[in-house]
Design an enzyme around this catalytic site. Structure first.
Site, PDB file in Angstrom:
ATOM      1  N   PHE A   1       0.863  -1.185   0.000  1.00 48.20           N
ATOM      2  CA  PHE A   1       0.000   0.000   0.000  1.00 48.20           C
ATOM      3  C   PHE A   1       0.896   1.230   0.000  1.00 48.20           C
ATOM      4  O   PHE A   1       1.692   1.428   0.922  1.00 48.20           O
ATOM      5  CB  PHE A   1      -0.916   0.031   1.222  1.00 48.20           C
ATOM      6  CG  PHE A   1      -1.820   1.234   1.241  1.00 48.20           C
ATOM      7  CD1 PHE A   1      -3.052   1.198   0.602  1.00 48.20           C
ATOM      8  CD2 PHE A   1      -1.435   2.407   1.874  1.00 48.20           C
ATOM      9  CE1 PHE A   1      -3.882   2.316   0.593  1.00 48.20           C
ATOM     10  CE2 PHE A   1      -2.261   3.525   1.877  1.00 48.20           C
ATOM     11  CZ  PHE A   1      -3.484   3.472   1.239  1.00 48.20           C
TER      12      PHE A   1
ATOM     13  N   ASP B   1       9.446   3.147   1.239  1.00 46.99           N
ATOM     14  CA  ASP B   1       8.277   3.874   1.731  1.00 46.99           C
ATOM     15  C   ASP B   1       8.259   3.729   3.254  1.00 46.99           C
ATOM     16  O   ASP B   1       7.873   2.699   3.787  1.00 46.99           O
ATOM     17  CB  ASP B   1       7.005   3.292   1.100  1.00 46.99           C
ATOM     18  CG  ASP B   1       5.733   3.945   1.590  1.00 46.99           C
ATOM     19  OD1 ASP B   1       5.766   4.634   2.626  1.00 46.99           O
ATOM     20  OD2 ASP B   1       4.672   3.736   0.956  1.00 46.99           O
TER      21      ASP B   1
ATOM     22  N   LYS C   1       3.123  11.085   7.824  1.00 48.59           N
ATOM     23  CA  LYS C   1       2.501  10.636   9.071  1.00 48.59           C
ATOM     24  C   LYS C   1       3.130  11.271  10.304  1.00 48.59           C
ATOM     25  O   LYS C   1       2.883  12.421  10.618  1.00 48.59           O
ATOM     26  CB  LYS C   1       2.476   9.114   9.131  1.00 48.59           C
ATOM     27  CG  LYS C   1       1.427   8.491   8.184  1.00 48.59           C
ATOM     28  CD  LYS C   1       1.242   7.029   8.443  1.00 48.59           C
ATOM     29  CE  LYS C   1       0.189   6.407   7.527  1.00 48.59           C
ATOM     30  NZ  LYS C   1      -1.182   6.785   7.885  1.00 48.59           N
TER      31      LYS C   1
END
Length: 421
Positions: free
Chosen positions: A144, A230, A260
């Site tokens: 993802f 990532d 984040k």
């Protein structure tokens, strides 16, 4: 601990939920609760009910809620400059870039590009991959990387992809932890980049093997392929390291994407290009952003990074994460409904024997805990880095009852829990 404010009532909560459904696009479905305030690892809803936040905005609220250093940094910066266009630089932007390069142990000639979110960071990395002028890009099955079109092309889940096809082309998926499959895919020498998450969060908090990460670094270097990590969810001390790959000897990426926890709740992301080759792939005018790296976001991110270092939240992530793992493994030894726990630091997936994770999440919310079902058999926890062992114990102690409630008739209420302040 502050008391519920006036007007926090059932009727008020119902009114807010109705207003939400009338005014918002329904991409997220009906909200589970309307949250109105927070303090530390606790939040309160519009009815004044207290919850222990064990999800942290999905690994975003690194310092919890309303942390004094974050509030002070935001207040101080907004009194001078909140935003300037990217025609100009600011001291906070420059200092944040320098700080990230230092924490990333990036070599001389590296550079940073600031974004507003994880998916935007991966979009920028996708462009870097395209600039290699090689036609193929590799990502992993179960990956993802985001919901915008380029990031979505790197995301494996068919349900996310199908409504928006055709997606940007050239992306192929290989199985995780399969070095032979990766070697075969790289062998033709025409792969521009390999995208990896050190821990596949949406797949169920599934770490990549250290041996696989090292092999991926060696193979991509051998074939001149960019290794793009990532670290949107795993970065910023989440695993007990500044970045998860730093826990694996010999793994240094060519590009790393962040977001984040970097802003502790303020939207900011970053792309770090390691060394002159990666840095040179995007030339002036080939990419941009309006809000990325604005002085307000940069000041907040500097506060987050500074507080993590000063308060040893890296150590707290390791200690409390291991405490949680030990408690869950003890529970698994006596309760067959719990199989074990995956992940590192304070990014954890609790493996269940049966596909009841969504029901456990609902029972937990009723009992005053915010968690997430990464998949039907996995509970995901990504609490603030300030979480305490006592707070984690409260959840583990409640978990058998939550599993009972998940399998009980729908009209059975879970037992009330004590306050966790």
């Amino acid at each position: 601990m502050s008391e519920p404010t006036a007007g926090e009532t059932t009727a008020g909560a119902e009114d807010l939920a109705a207003r939400y459904s009338r005014s918002m696009l329904g991409v997220f479905g009906a909200p589970q609760r309307v949250l109105v305030r927070g303090e530390g690892a606790l939040v309160w809803d519009a009815q004044g009910r207290e919850y222990l936040d064990l999800l942290g905005g999905i690994a975003v609220n690194a310092l919890g809620h309303a942390h004094p250093s974050l509030v002070a940094a935001m207040t101080k910066q907004v009194e001078s400059l909140a935003h300037v266009s990217n025609f100009f630089a600011t001291p906070t932007q420059i200092e944040l870039a320098e700080t990230l390069l230092r924490l990333a142990e990036a070599p001389e000639g590296s550079g940073v590009f600031f974004t507003n979110s994880g998916t935007e960071s991966n979009e920028a990395a996708f462009k870097l991959a395209r600039r290699t002028e090689r036609p193929r890009i590799l990502a992993l099955e179960n990956a993802f990387h985001g919901r915008t079109m380029g990031a979505l092309a790197l995301t494996h889940k068919e349900a996310y992809r199908a409504p928006f096809e055709p997606l940007p082309g050239g992306v192929e998926f290989v199985p995780p932890n399969d070095t032979d499959a990766l070697a075969r895919a790289l062998a033709p020498g025409d792969v521009g980049a390999l995208f990896l998450e050190p821990i596949q969060g949406e797949a169920g908090v599934v770490p990549l093997d250290a041996e696989y990460l090292r092999a991926a670094r060696e193979l991509t270097a051998q074939h001149g392929t960019l290794l793009i990590l990532d670290e949107v969810q795993t970065g910023i001390a989440r695993t007990g390291h500044w970045f998860a790959h730093q826990g694996v000897d010999g793994v240094v990426p060519d590009v790393m994407t962040l977001a984040k926890g970097l802003g502790g709740g303020f939207p900011i992301g970053a792309v770090i290009a390691y060394g002159p080759r990666a840095r040179a792939l995007l030339q002036p005018g080939q990419h941009g952003t309006t809000f990325g790296g604005n002085p307000l976001g940069a000041a907040v991110a500097l506060s987050v990074l500074g507080t993590i270092a000063e308060d040893d939240l890296l150590g707290n992530a390791r200690r409390t994460g291991q405490h949680l793992a030990d408690r869950i493994l003890d529970l698994a030894a006596t309760d067959p409904r719990v199989l074990g726990i995956r992940g590192e630091g304070l990014l954890r997936g609790i493996a269940l024997a049966d596909p009841v994770a969504p029901q456990v999440v609902s029972a937990a919310l009723e009992a005053g805990f915010i968690i997430n079902a990464a998949n039907p058999c996995t509970l995901r926890l990504a609490p603030p880095l300030i979480i305490t062992s006592d707070q984690l114990d409260a959840f583990v102690d409640a978990l058998p009852g939550l599993l009972d409630a998940a399998s009980a008739p729908a009209d059975t209420e879970p037992a009330p829990t004590e306050k966790r302040s």
